[in-house]
Design an enzyme around this catalytic site. Structure first.
Site, PDB file in Angstrom:
ATOM      1  N   PRO A 117     -39.470 -25.871  -7.621  1.00  0.00           N
ATOM      2  CA  PRO A 117     -40.561 -24.894  -7.747  1.00  0.00           C
ATOM      3  C   PRO A 117     -40.026 -23.467  -7.737  1.00  0.00           C
ATOM      4  CG  PRO A 117     -41.158 -26.582  -6.172  1.00  0.00           C
ATOM      5  CD  PRO A 117     -39.737 -26.853  -6.580  1.00  0.00           C
ATOM      6  N   CYS A 118     -40.633 -22.641  -8.568  1.00  0.00           N
ATOM      7  CA  CYS A 118     -40.008 -21.352  -8.839  1.00  0.00           C
ATOM      8  C   CYS A 118     -40.779 -20.162  -8.309  1.00  0.00           C
ATOM      9  CB  CYS A 118     -39.829 -21.208 -10.345  1.00  0.00           C
ATOM     10  SG  CYS A 118     -41.327 -21.616 -11.248  1.00  0.00           S
ATOM     11  N   GLN A 119     -41.897 -20.376  -7.591  1.00  0.00           N
ATOM     12  CA  GLN A 119     -42.654 -19.215  -7.095  1.00  0.00           C
ATOM     13  C   GLN A 119     -41.759 -18.321  -6.254  1.00  0.00           C
ATOM     14  OE1 GLN A 119     -43.490 -22.328  -6.936  1.00  0.00           O
ATOM     15  NE2 GLN A 119     -45.675 -22.661  -7.145  1.00  0.00           N
TER      16      GLN A 119
END
Length: 408
Positions: A117-119
């Site tokens: 996940p890249c948030q």
């Protein structure tokens, strides 16, 4: 050829690989709704192999209950692993995957795909966080990805992420990522690819890092670009018009598929329209949408918040996020990037048709991401929009998968 999909989301990346003949051994994903989407999609592929899509459409129509539908293919509980990847869960996930290999009489994994996940290192996320997300555990999920590489030794891997990963922490984070991946015994290369180069009518940049075993003769595939002159309206025009809050859960199209939809497999002759669901809007928002659509369609001008009549403004902040209302440009070749924020409100994704005055529907968002119409997303509308916004476009994934398949 087989693969493991880590941080699988709704399965956009794996769909591209399945469409060229790869078989999933396991999808690992922490979100319950995304896991149900993966299960439903797995069953779709199995039923299609058997020539029995009638059962699939009975489920979408509501004639078969979900528990009954899932019980037809009990193996999905093993293939779709609904767990957060963490220090505590990694050993049990390994066991489940080893069990799958045993049951399929397989001795090795060909490929691992997925993007943590890249948030945590997206540009917006960093702007809002005074600590630059250094303490955010999501910054270090790539280390678990590396544990899977060490354990299963795939011939190649595809690590996908947002361009922000390259500059996070002044570039130190990406140096770390590369260091760990190389340390697992792989040569690697990263490129920024744009989905609009691979048949997707959307501008969407992604870092695609590919690795291959050091002692192999493999290399970074040359992914062929697709040139076309289709427009965004070719994706939208066969869908019936909707009022805000209106929905077609299972129904008919308003016209034949465009050449684009047919050519790229987004809509086939036997497809049924599902999840054409629009969100409700209040009167003020619709008045703003009308101004935004007229400005864009007639003069190609994006409306700024400061341009709106005073009676339509509700925000005191008139210095930042002035482009919070944006029309999807129907007469361009590409829309702007569809992101997970679409689940919060639709202001950034206004339908270009002046007669509808609404944001785009679930099915329209899925199409802009190049998901085929027979792809069904599980969960409430907000969860579905999040799954779509976070996904890798399947058409882009298919271009990468095709080249990796010929290399392997």
């Amino acid at each position: 050829m087989n693969f493991i999909d880590l941080f699988a989301g709704a399965g956009g990346l794996s769909e591209g690989f399945i469409s060229v003949g790869f078989e999933p051994i396991a999808h690992v994903e922490m979100n319950k709704y995304a896991c149900d989407t993966l299960k439903t999609r797995y069953i779709f592929h199995e039923l299609r192999k058997k020539g029995d899509l009638e059962t699939y459409y009975k489920y979408l129509k509501g004639d078969i209950k979900k528990d009954t539908f899932y019980s037809m293919f009990p193996e999905i509980e093993q293939i779709v692993i609904n767990k957060e990847i963490s220090q505590e869960t990694v050993p049990s996930i390994f066991l489940q995957i080893e069990e799958q290999l045993k049951q399929n009489n397989l001795s090795s994994i060909d490929l691992i795909i997925g993007g943590p996940p890249c948030q945590a290192y997206s540009l917006v996320g960093r702007a809002r966080d005074p600590y630059r997300k250094e303490k955010d555990p999501r910054n270090y999920l790539y280390k678990y990805y590396v544990e899977f590489l060490r354990k299963f030794r795939p011939k190649m891997f595809v690590f996908e992420n947002v361009p922000g990963i390259l500059t996070a922490g002044k570039g130190e984070l990406f140096k770390d990522v590369q260091h760990y991946l190389k340390g697992a015994g792989y040569k690697i290369e990263a490129q920024i690819l744009d989905s609009s180069d691979y048949g997707v009518v959307q501008k969407r940049k992604r870092v695609i890092l590919i690795g291959w075993q050091k002692d192999s003769k493999l290399y970074y595939p040359r992914v062929k670009k697709i040139v076309h002159d289709y427009k965004v309206n070719d994706v939208l025009r066969d869908l019936p018009p909707l009022e805000p809050g209106e929905r077609v859960d299972f129904g008919s199209y308003s016209s034949k598929p465009s050449k684009y939809l047919y050519k790229y497999g987004i809509r086939g002759n036997d497809d049924v329209l599902t999840q054409h669901i629009s969100r409700p809007h209040n009167k003020r928002d619709r008045e703003i949408y009308k101004i935004a659509i007229e400005n864009w369609n007639n003069a190609k001008v994006r409306v700024k918040y400061t341009d709106l009549p005073e009676e339509l403004k509700t925000h005191n902040n008139q210095k930042s996020f002035l482009d919070r209302f944006k029309v999807v440009s129907g007469d361009n070749q590409y829309s702007h990037t569809v992101v997970a924020h679409i689940s919060k409100d639709g202001h950034y994704y206004i339908h270009p048709d002046i007669n509808q005055l609404r944001s785009i529907s679930v099915r329209e968002a899925a199409r802009l991401q190049s998901f085929p119409d027979n792809y069904y997303f599980e969960g409430p509308r907000t969860a579905v929009f999040t799954q779509i916004g976070n996904a890798v476009p399947p058409l882009m994934a298919k271009s990468i998968a095709n080249e990796i398949k010929s290399l392997l």
